[in-house]
Design a protein around this motif. Sequence first.
Motif, mmCIF file in Angstrom:
data_model
loop_
_atom_site.group_PDB
_atom_site.id
_atom_site.type_symbol
_atom_site.label_atom_id
_atom_site.label_comp_id
_atom_site.label_asym_id
_atom_site.label_seq_id
_atom_site.Cartn_x
_atom_site.Cartn_y
_atom_site.Cartn_z
ATOM 1 N N PRO A 8 0.832 -1.205 0.000
ATOM 2 C CA PRO A 8 0.000 0.000 0.000
ATOM 3 C C PRO A 8 0.868 1.258 0.000
ATOM 4 O O PRO A 8 2.107 1.156 0.043
ATOM 5 C CB PRO A 8 -0.766 -0.122 1.322
ATOM 6 C CG PRO A 8 0.224 -0.788 2.230
ATOM 7 C CD PRO A 8 0.957 -1.785 1.350
ATOM 8 N N MET A 9 0.231 2.400 -0.034
ATOM 9 C CA MET A 9 0.978 3.662 0.101
ATOM 10 C C MET A 9 1.688 3.698 1.462
ATOM 11 O O MET A 9 1.211 3.104 2.429
ATOM 12 C CB MET A 9 0.041 4.863 -0.040
ATOM 13 C CG MET A 9 -0.445 5.077 -1.477
ATOM 14 S SD MET A 9 -1.493 6.532 -1.645
ATOM 15 C CE MET A 9 -0.307 7.858 -1.375
ATOM 16 N N PHE A 10 2.811 4.375 1.513
ATOM 17 C CA PHE A 10 3.631 4.600 2.718
ATOM 18 C C PHE A 10 4.349 3.337 3.215
ATOM 19 O O PHE A 10 4.895 3.318 4.301
ATOM 20 C CB PHE A 10 2.789 5.190 3.872
ATOM 21 C CG PHE A 10 1.996 6.397 3.500
ATOM 22 C CD1 PHE A 10 2.612 7.643 3.373
ATOM 23 C CD2 PHE A 10 0.629 6.309 3.245
ATOM 24 C CE1 PHE A 10 1.875 8.759 3.014
ATOM 25 C CE2 PHE A 10 -0.117 7.428 2.887
ATOM 26 C CZ PHE A 10 0.504 8.660 2.772
ATOM 27 N N ALA A 11 4.347 2.265 2.391
ATOM 28 C CA ALA A 11 4.977 1.012 2.829
ATOM 29 C C ALA A 11 6.494 1.037 2.661
ATOM 30 O O ALA A 11 7.183 0.149 3.165
ATOM 31 C CB ALA A 11 4.385 -0.161 2.044
ATOM 32 N N GLY A 12 7.001 2.023 1.902
ATOM 33 C CA GLY A 12 8.451 2.080 1.672
ATOM 34 C C GLY A 12 8.857 1.506 0.325
ATOM 35 O O GLY A 12 10.021 1.164 0.124
ATOM 36 N N LYS A 13 7.930 1.445 -0.634
ATOM 37 C CA LYS A 13 8.237 0.886 -1.957
ATOM 38 C C LYS A 13 9.287 1.730 -2.686
ATOM 39 O O LYS A 13 10.248 1.198 -3.227
ATOM 40 C CB LYS A 13 6.953 0.798 -2.814
ATOM 41 C CG LYS A 13 5.850 -0.040 -2.195
ATOM 42 C CD LYS A 13 4.634 -0.126 -3.100
ATOM 43 C CE LYS A 13 3.998 1.202 -3.455
ATOM 44 N NZ LYS A 13 3.452 1.935 -2.279
ATOM 45 N N THR A 15 11.348 3.938 -1.364
ATOM 46 C CA THR A 15 12.593 3.878 -0.578
ATOM 47 C C THR A 15 13.375 2.615 -0.924
ATOM 48 O O THR A 15 14.600 2.664 -1.124
ATOM 49 C CB THR A 15 12.251 3.888 0.931
ATOM 50 O OG1 THR A 15 11.432 5.018 1.209
ATOM 51 C CG2 THR A 15 13.500 3.956 1.792
ATOM 52 N N ALA A 48 10.465 10.073 -5.759
ATOM 53 C CA ALA A 48 10.587 10.692 -4.443
ATOM 54 C C ALA A 48 9.753 9.916 -3.434
ATOM 55 O O ALA A 48 8.590 9.599 -3.674
ATOM 56 C CB ALA A 48 10.107 12.140 -4.512
ATOM 57 N N ALA A 49 10.371 9.613 -2.306
ATOM 58 C CA ALA A 49 9.677 8.887 -1.243
ATOM 59 C C ALA A 49 9.021 9.869 -0.284
ATOM 60 O O ALA A 49 9.390 11.047 -0.235
ATOM 61 C CB ALA A 49 10.667 7.987 -0.495
ATOM 62 N N HIS A 50 8.064 9.390 0.509
ATOM 63 C CA HIS A 50 7.348 10.249 1.461
ATOM 64 C C HIS A 50 8.281 10.778 2.549
ATOM 65 O O HIS A 50 7.947 11.735 3.243
ATOM 66 C CB HIS A 50 6.191 9.476 2.099
ATOM 67 C CG HIS A 50 5.128 9.086 1.110
ATOM 68 N ND1 HIS A 50 4.299 10.000 0.503
ATOM 69 C CD2 HIS A 50 4.780 7.885 0.606
ATOM 70 C CE1 HIS A 50 3.488 9.373 -0.322
ATOM 71 N NE2 HIS A 50 3.765 8.084 -0.280
ATOM 72 N N ASN A 51 9.442 10.144 2.715
ATOM 73 C CA ASN A 51 10.387 10.587 3.752
ATOM 74 C C ASN A 51 11.477 11.511 3.206
ATOM 75 O O ASN A 51 12.432 11.817 3.901
ATOM 76 C CB ASN A 51 11.026 9.363 4.418
ATOM 77 C CG ASN A 51 11.653 8.431 3.389
ATOM 78 O OD1 ASN A 51 11.952 8.834 2.271
ATOM 79 N ND2 ASN A 51 11.835 7.180 3.759
ATOM 80 N N ALA A 137 2.808 -0.949 5.475
ATOM 81 C CA ALA A 137 2.966 0.331 6.166
ATOM 82 C C ALA A 137 2.437 0.135 7.593
ATOM 83 O O ALA A 137 2.270 -1.000 8.054
ATOM 84 C CB ALA A 137 2.197 1.415 5.423
ATOM 85 N N VAL A 138 2.215 1.247 8.291
ATOM 86 C CA VAL A 138 1.676 1.186 9.653
ATOM 87 C C VAL A 138 0.249 1.735 9.608
ATOM 88 O O VAL A 138 0.021 2.846 9.105
ATOM 89 C CB VAL A 138 2.548 2.032 10.609
ATOM 90 C CG1 VAL A 138 1.943 2.064 12.004
ATOM 91 C CG2 VAL A 138 3.977 1.504 10.647
ATOM 92 N N THR A 140 -2.843 3.715 10.367
ATOM 93 C CA THR A 140 -2.955 4.996 11.075
ATOM 94 C C THR A 140 -4.002 4.944 12.198
ATOM 95 O O THR A 140 -4.061 5.840 13.031
ATOM 96 C CB THR A 140 -3.333 6.130 10.102
ATOM 97 O OG1 THR A 140 -4.518 5.749 9.415
ATOM 98 C CG2 THR A 140 -2.216 6.412 9.117
ATOM 99 N N ALA A 168 -2.464 4.857 5.246
ATOM 100 C CA ALA A 168 -2.256 3.406 5.277
ATOM 101 C C ALA A 168 -3.174 2.805 6.335
ATOM 102 O O ALA A 168 -3.304 3.348 7.434
ATOM 103 C CB ALA A 168 -0.796 3.112 5.599
HETATM 104 P P1 ADP Z 1 5.715 4.207 -0.787
HETATM 105 O O1 ADP Z 1 6.484 4.446 -2.060
HETATM 106 O O2 ADP Z 1 5.417 2.760 -0.545
HETATM 107 O O3 ADP Z 1 4.485 5.059 -0.687
HETATM 108 P P2 ADP Z 1 7.858 5.661 0.527
HETATM 109 O O4 ADP Z 1 9.145 4.913 0.348
HETATM 110 O O5 ADP Z 1 7.617 6.834 -0.366
HETATM 111 O O6 ADP Z 1 6.646 4.614 0.446
HETATM 112 O O7 ADP Z 1 7.732 6.221 1.999
HETATM 113 C C1 ADP Z 1 7.922 5.442 3.149
HETATM 114 C C2 ADP Z 1 7.993 6.401 4.337
HETATM 115 O O8 ADP Z 1 6.728 6.971 4.606
HETATM 116 C C3 ADP Z 1 8.380 5.770 5.641
HETATM 117 O O9 ADP Z 1 9.772 5.580 5.744
HETATM 118 C C4 ADP Z 1 7.871 6.791 6.659
HETATM 119 O O10 ADP Z 1 8.865 7.796 6.862
HETATM 120 C C5 ADP Z 1 6.716 7.466 5.931
HETATM 121 N N1 ADP Z 1 5.377 7.173 6.479
HETATM 122 C C6 ADP Z 1 4.370 8.070 6.602
HETATM 123 N N2 ADP Z 1 3.251 7.498 7.076
HETATM 124 C C7 ADP Z 1 3.534 6.177 7.262
HETATM 125 C C8 ADP Z 1 2.766 5.034 7.697
HETATM 126 N N3 ADP Z 1 1.473 5.123 8.046
HETATM 127 N N4 ADP Z 1 3.393 3.834 7.742
HETATM 128 C C9 ADP Z 1 4.695 3.728 7.418
HETATM 129 N N5 ADP Z 1 5.459 4.767 6.984
HETATM 130 C C10 ADP Z 1 4.888 5.979 6.899
#
Ligand code: ADP
Length: 178
Positions: A8-13, A15, A48-51, A137-138, A140, A168
């Motif tokens: 899902p979104m925010f899983a670290g894909k 990254t 670009a990752a969410h972090n 992800a975690v 919410t 997530a």
């Molecule tokens: P994806 O591409 O899967 O959306 P990203 O690699 O862009 O994931 O981002 C992962 C980062 O999002 C984590 O390292 C963390 O810093 C941040 N993050 C924000 N909300 C959550 C969440 N609910 N669960 C896990 N990570 C989260």
Amino acid sequence: MLVAIVGPMFAGKTTELIRLVERQVIAGRRAIVFKPTIDDRYDPDAVAAHNGAKYKAVRVAPDESGVGAIKELSASYQVVAVDEVQFFPPSLAEVLNELADEKLVVAAGLNLDYRGQPFETTMRIMAYADKVVSLTAVCTVCGRPATRTQRLAPGPRIYVGGAGLYEARCRRHHSVPG
Ligand code: ADP
Ligand code: TMP
Ligand code: MG
């Protein structure tokens, strides 16, 4: 070798995609990273990752012409990565499968849309993959592992956005809005 990174979104894909590509570059291999033009979040010229992590990327249209461009532009590279594969047509899966005969191909994408329906292109790539990296992800709501993406407002299936629009969620706390 084809590696599919899904979840899902925010899983670290993203990254994880960046991590795998950077390791290959350290090992001296030539790498190219693609993203669809519709993903204009954070930086148009990078995945670009969410972090905040970023890696320079070539933008291609999320249609058959973009799939063709990925095939052509990959020729002189040993490592090919594509982020947000769910936005491309399913034919991307066959192209990546072919490229994977000679290259390391890393493909990252969403497992399910906000309604909980599988994204066809991700599914096909998973089927061809030599390795599937399934990330969570975690949630919410409860903090348990999240396998699904909650949309906070109704809208079309394809709707680019981040934390204001999506969260997530685990299976138990996921619902379809509207
Ligand atoms: P994806 O591409 O899967 O959306 P990203 O690699 O862009 O994931 O981002 C992962 C980062 O999002 C984590 O390292 C963390 O810093 C941040 N993050 C924000 N909300 C959550 C969440 N609910 N669960 C896990 N990570 C989260
Ligand atoms: P991410 O997996 O890197 O966080 O990015 C997922 C992108 O997909 C983000 O721009 C939001 C978009 N998206 C949709 O278009 N439809 C959906 O149903 C979901 C869950 C996400
Ligand atoms: Mg991402």
